[in-house]
Write a protein that holds these residues in place. Structure first.
Motif, PDB file in Angstrom:
ATOM      1  N   MET A 149     110.645 -72.307  26.243  1.00 31.60           N
ATOM      2  CA  MET A 149     110.798 -72.998  27.525  1.00 31.60           C
ATOM      3  C   MET A 149     109.454 -73.115  28.237  1.00 31.60           C
ATOM      4  O   MET A 149     109.146 -74.148  28.843  1.00 31.60           O
ATOM      5  CB  MET A 149     111.797 -72.249  28.409  1.00 31.60           C
ATOM      6  N   GLU A 207     107.234 -75.990  27.411  1.00 30.31           N
ATOM      7  CA  GLU A 207     107.882 -77.278  27.667  1.00 30.31           C
ATOM      8  C   GLU A 207     108.449 -77.900  26.394  1.00 30.31           C
ATOM      9  O   GLU A 207     108.200 -79.063  26.076  1.00 30.31           O
ATOM     10  CB  GLU A 207     106.932 -78.251  28.377  1.00 30.31           C
ATOM     11  N   ARG A 265     119.900 -79.166  32.449  1.00 34.07           N
ATOM     12  CA  ARG A 265     118.811 -79.038  33.413  1.00 34.07           C
ATOM     13  C   ARG A 265     117.502 -78.675  32.716  1.00 34.07           C
ATOM     14  O   ARG A 265     116.473 -79.310  32.929  1.00 34.07           O
ATOM     15  CB  ARG A 265     119.122 -77.984  34.480  1.00 34.07           C
ATOM     16  N   ASN A 266     117.552 -77.628  31.872  1.00 37.74           N
ATOM     17  CA  ASN A 266     116.317 -77.172  31.234  1.00 37.74           C
ATOM     18  C   ASN A 266     116.486 -76.909  29.740  1.00 37.74           C
ATOM     19  O   ASN A 266     115.607 -76.326  29.109  1.00 37.74           O
ATOM     20  CB  ASN A 266     115.777 -75.917  31.931  1.00 37.74           C
ATOM     21  N   ASN A 271     111.411 -78.846  33.737  1.00 36.05           N
ATOM     22  CA  ASN A 271     112.263 -77.844  34.385  1.00 36.05           C
ATOM     23  C   ASN A 271     112.293 -76.546  33.586  1.00 36.05           C
ATOM     24  O   ASN A 271     112.380 -75.451  34.160  1.00 36.05           O
ATOM     25  CB  ASN A 271     113.692 -78.373  34.530  1.00 36.05           C
ATOM     26  N   ALA A 272     112.240 -76.675  32.262  1.00 36.78           N
ATOM     27  CA  ALA A 272     112.285 -75.485  31.409  1.00 36.78           C
ATOM     28  C   ALA A 272     111.122 -74.554  31.733  1.00 36.78           C
ATOM     29  O   ALA A 272     111.305 -73.345  31.926  1.00 36.78           O
ATOM     30  CB  ALA A 272     112.257 -75.893  29.938  1.00 36.78           C
ATOM     31  N   ASP A 281     111.464 -73.137  35.403  1.00 34.50           N
ATOM     32  CA  ASP A 281     112.505 -72.123  35.557  1.00 34.50           C
ATOM     33  C   ASP A 281     112.137 -70.827  34.833  1.00 34.50           C
ATOM     34  O   ASP A 281     112.392 -69.728  35.340  1.00 34.50           O
ATOM     35  CB  ASP A 281     113.837 -72.653  35.022  1.00 34.50           C
TER      36      ASP A 281
END
Length: 318
Positions: free
Chosen positions: A237, A240, A259-260, A291-292, A295
């Motif tokens: 994550m 990216e 979302r991620n 977002n990954a 977060d």
């Protein structure tokens, strides 16, 4: 602050040891149940390889070492030294484990693990997520191969709970539709025979080599059926990348469907295979991978984690 660390998890501890040194702490490292073998990480320069009799605080990461830490401070007539137990594994259910947990300040790394400790021993803990080095696990300007999927498998002695059976089913279903998909399997999975499939390979990488290699994949997939510290998922994550995982209790703190990343109902191999095929035909979702990283680092950046742990240390030492 004089901190005594028991060797537990090199990949996590190396980051934290560097942070403690940078923040001006006096850091000692000792071996008890585990040894630091320098296979992947060197002990940071400045760490003292001794076991002082009177540290300000002792930090351990396993239940056996917690018992040794309690014995150490009693043996040296310093019963008031606080112990922080960072749970790198599931809580032990052995007879005396609960007694030792109650002698420490407990840190758990996922909500699920926190609940396990509460359910088994009625012991409270503070939730601080597993750290990732945001400077190492960062985005790369690499064009991804839309047909390449990197499977993070079992990096330890083969265990049935690591999900290789599911990966076999997933790959077989994918190859019914598209034999050009390339699966690369990272880890020790001797049960999987690459020659049984159209385009499967295996590889072994050191942690520092992983981000650059992951950058070239369309997605990173996690077929495991049981994990405690989803560090590899956090790393993917953070650079990216699109992540696909079964909806494990230890993963849902971080990975949010749509979302991620992508969550697949446990253990629906048909749905997992379908998601891989869909991703191979679609361009990367820039908002999702952005977002990954956001977060993951919001909870797991090693500097954020160090701030949280240091706050606990300061509170205990006074």
């Amino acid at each position: 602050m004089k901190i005594l660390e028991f060797v537990c998890h090199e990949g996590v501890q190396e980051m934290m040891l560097r942070q403690w040194l940078e923040r001006g702490h006096e850091v000692y490292l000792t071996e008890a149940g585990k040894t630091w073998n320098n296979t992947y990480f060197e002990v940071p320069e400045g760490v003292i390889r001794e076991r002082p009799s009177n540290p300000d605080l002792i930090s351990v990461g396993s239940t056996p070492d917690l018992a040794k830490a309690v014995i150490h401070k009693i043996k040296h007539f310093h019963p008031g030294i606080p112990i922080v137990m960072v749970h790198h594994w599931f809580p032990s259910e052995k007879k005396l484990a609960g007694m030792f947990y109650r002698l420490a300040t407990n840190i758990t790394l996922t909500s699920y693990q926190r609940q396990c400790l509460l359910d088994i021993w009625n012991v409270e803990s503070e939730l601080i997520y597993c750290p990732i080095d945001a400077d190492v696990f960062r985005p790369h300007d690499t064009e991804a191969d839309p047909k390449l999927f990197l499977a993070i498998g079992n990096g330890f002695v083969p265990r049935l709970d690591m999900g290789w059976q599911n990966l076999v089913e997933i790959m077989a279903k994918v190859y019914e539709e598209d034999p050009k998909i390339h699966f690369q399997i990272l880890g020790i999975n001797p049960e999987i025979k690459p020659g049984d499939f159209p385009n499967v390979s295996t590889l072994s990488l050191k942690p520092g080599e992983l981000p650059a290699h992951e950058a070239g994949a369309r997605a990173i997939i996690f077929p495991t059926i049981r994990t405690l510290i989803p560090q590899s998922l956090i790393g993917a994550m953070s650079i990216e990348k699109t992540v696909v995982s079964f909806e494990l209790d230890t993963v849902v703190d971080l990975l949010k469907e749509g979302r991620n990343g992508h969550l697949i109902s446990c253990y629906d191999t048909d749905a997992f295979a379908d998601r891989i095929l869909e991703l191979s035909r679609q361009p990367e979702d820039k908002a999702l991978v952005s977002n990954a990283r956001k977060d993951a680092l919001g909870k797991c950046d090693h500097r954020v984690v160090a701030d949280q742990l240091e706050s606990v240390f300061n509170r205990l030492v006074g």
